[in-house]
Scaffold this active site. Structure first.
Site, short mmCIF file in Angstrom:
data_model
loop_
_atom_site.label_atom_id
_atom_site.label_comp_id
_atom_site.label_asym_id
_atom_site.label_seq_id
_atom_site.Cartn_x
_atom_site.Cartn_y
_atom_site.Cartn_z
N HIS A 147 12.28 -72.56 9.17
CA HIS A 147 11.85 -72.18 10.52
C HIS A 147 10.83 -71.04 10.45
O HIS A 147 9.77 -71.10 11.08
CB HIS A 147 13.08 -71.76 11.33
CG HIS A 147 12.78 -71.11 12.64
ND1 HIS A 147 12.98 -71.75 13.85
CD2 HIS A 147 12.30 -69.88 12.96
CE1 HIS A 147 12.64 -70.94 14.84
NE2 HIS A 147 12.22 -69.80 14.32
N GLU A 148 11.14 -70.00 9.67
CA GLU A 148 10.24 -68.85 9.58
C GLU A 148 8.93 -69.20 8.88
O GLU A 148 7.86 -68.71 9.26
CB GLU A 148 10.94 -67.70 8.85
CG GLU A 148 12.17 -67.16 9.57
CD GLU A 148 11.89 -66.69 10.99
OE1 GLU A 148 10.74 -66.33 11.27
OE2 GLU A 148 12.83 -66.69 11.81
#
Length: 308
Positions: A147-148
């Site tokens: 996600h990051e």
């Protein structure tokens, strides 16, 4: 944006593009209105100077974003020797995504969370807290890191910084107009005309309110897009869903004092460090947990369908 293997989402991209266009139009409109107001007071160049000053502040926030965020969280950069498992996981994900590897950081915080920041992929850093390292298993942490990394690949720090330009300028004007109030300010032509400082204050407040709401909408789209991209990269959406549930549940047990210490980073976190409130509001930076889990469940169902 450099091409990566992160999956796209035409619908989310279109909505984010629309919000960015509206925020850009808001900035241009604010400067145009200010030029008209100051022209009637005999100082048309002031609006341009204010606009340039606002853009300068935006540039500085973007340029120093990694240092500011690291300082706010008391984070430190770690080497592969200091955090071999964390680096190894990010190495694998970057190879899967075909993207340059960002720097890696750790924050000594009980709050389980993670964030990515930096003015470009070459200057980016992905930071995890010691709290999240204790809370999640390997698959869940991989989902969070994917996600990051999606935020890094999509240059979301640049997107959100540029998108905030109208709000930053409006906030500066609202603060500056107070000095006009204290010192009397200039009046427009006509005995019954409002003082320039009051007109500037009113325009600034309206602009700030609109910008604030549009930025929250953009931020929620950005988080949904990162969830989607990260889930497709790892092909394990259920792991990210489990991570979000664990993070949210653990945050509810953290003392309010610790949550307040990280409040300024909520917009960057994978899940905001907020306890006991609903996120189903216009002012939230993240989609509700239910909305995120619903999207991930749909991706899981899609991946589980037989092809052909």
């Amino acid at each position: 944006m450099a091409r990566t293997r992160f999956v796209g989402d035409a619908g989310l991209t279109a909505r984010m593009t629309l919000v960015m266009f509206l925020l850009g139009a808001l900035f241009v409109g604010l400067v145009a209105v200010l030029m008209g107001v100051f022209a009637q007071s005999g100082s048309p160049g002031i609006a341009l100077l204010i606009g340039v000053g606002g853009l300068g502040v935006v540039w500085w926030q973007w340029y120093s974003s990694d240092k500011v965020a690291m300082r706010a969280m008391g984070a430190r950069e770690v080497s592969p020797e200091q955090a071999p498992e964390l680096h190894g996981m990010i190495d694998r994900l970057c190879a899967m995504a075909d993207m340059p590897k960002p720097r890696v950081g750790v924050s000594d915080s009980h709050v389980p969370n993670a964030f990515a920041t930096g003015r470009s992929p070459d200057r980016a850093i992905v930071v995890v807290t010691t709290g999240i390292l204790r809370t999640l298993d390997a698959e869940e942490l991989e989902g969070v890191l994917a996600h990051e990394l999606s935020h890094v690949a999509h240059r979301d720090v640049l997107v959100m910084t540029v998108a905030s330009s109208a709000g930053i300028l409006a906030g500066m004007l609202a603060q500056g107009s107070r000095y006009g109030m204290f010192f009397g300010g200039n009046r427009r032509d006509g005995n019954n005309a409002l003082p320039v400082w009051l007109l500037v204050l009113l325009v600034s407040l309206v602009t700030y309110a609109i910008s604030f709401l549009l930025l929250k909408v953009l931020s929620r789209y950005r988080e949904l897009s990162a969830d989607r991209a990260g889930a497709y990269l790892t092909m394990k959406p259920q792991a990210l869903a489990s991570a979000l549930q664990k993070i949210t549940g653990e945050i509810n047990t953290i003392p309010d004092r610790d949550l307040r210490a990280s409040k300024s980073m909520n917009a960057f976190f994978i899940a905001p460090a907020i306890k006991g409130v609903s996120l189903k509001t216009l002012t939230s930076t993240h989609p509700s947990l239910e909305q995120r889990l619903e999207q991930l469940a749909k991706i899981q169902a899609e991946l589980g369908r037989p092809t052909g």
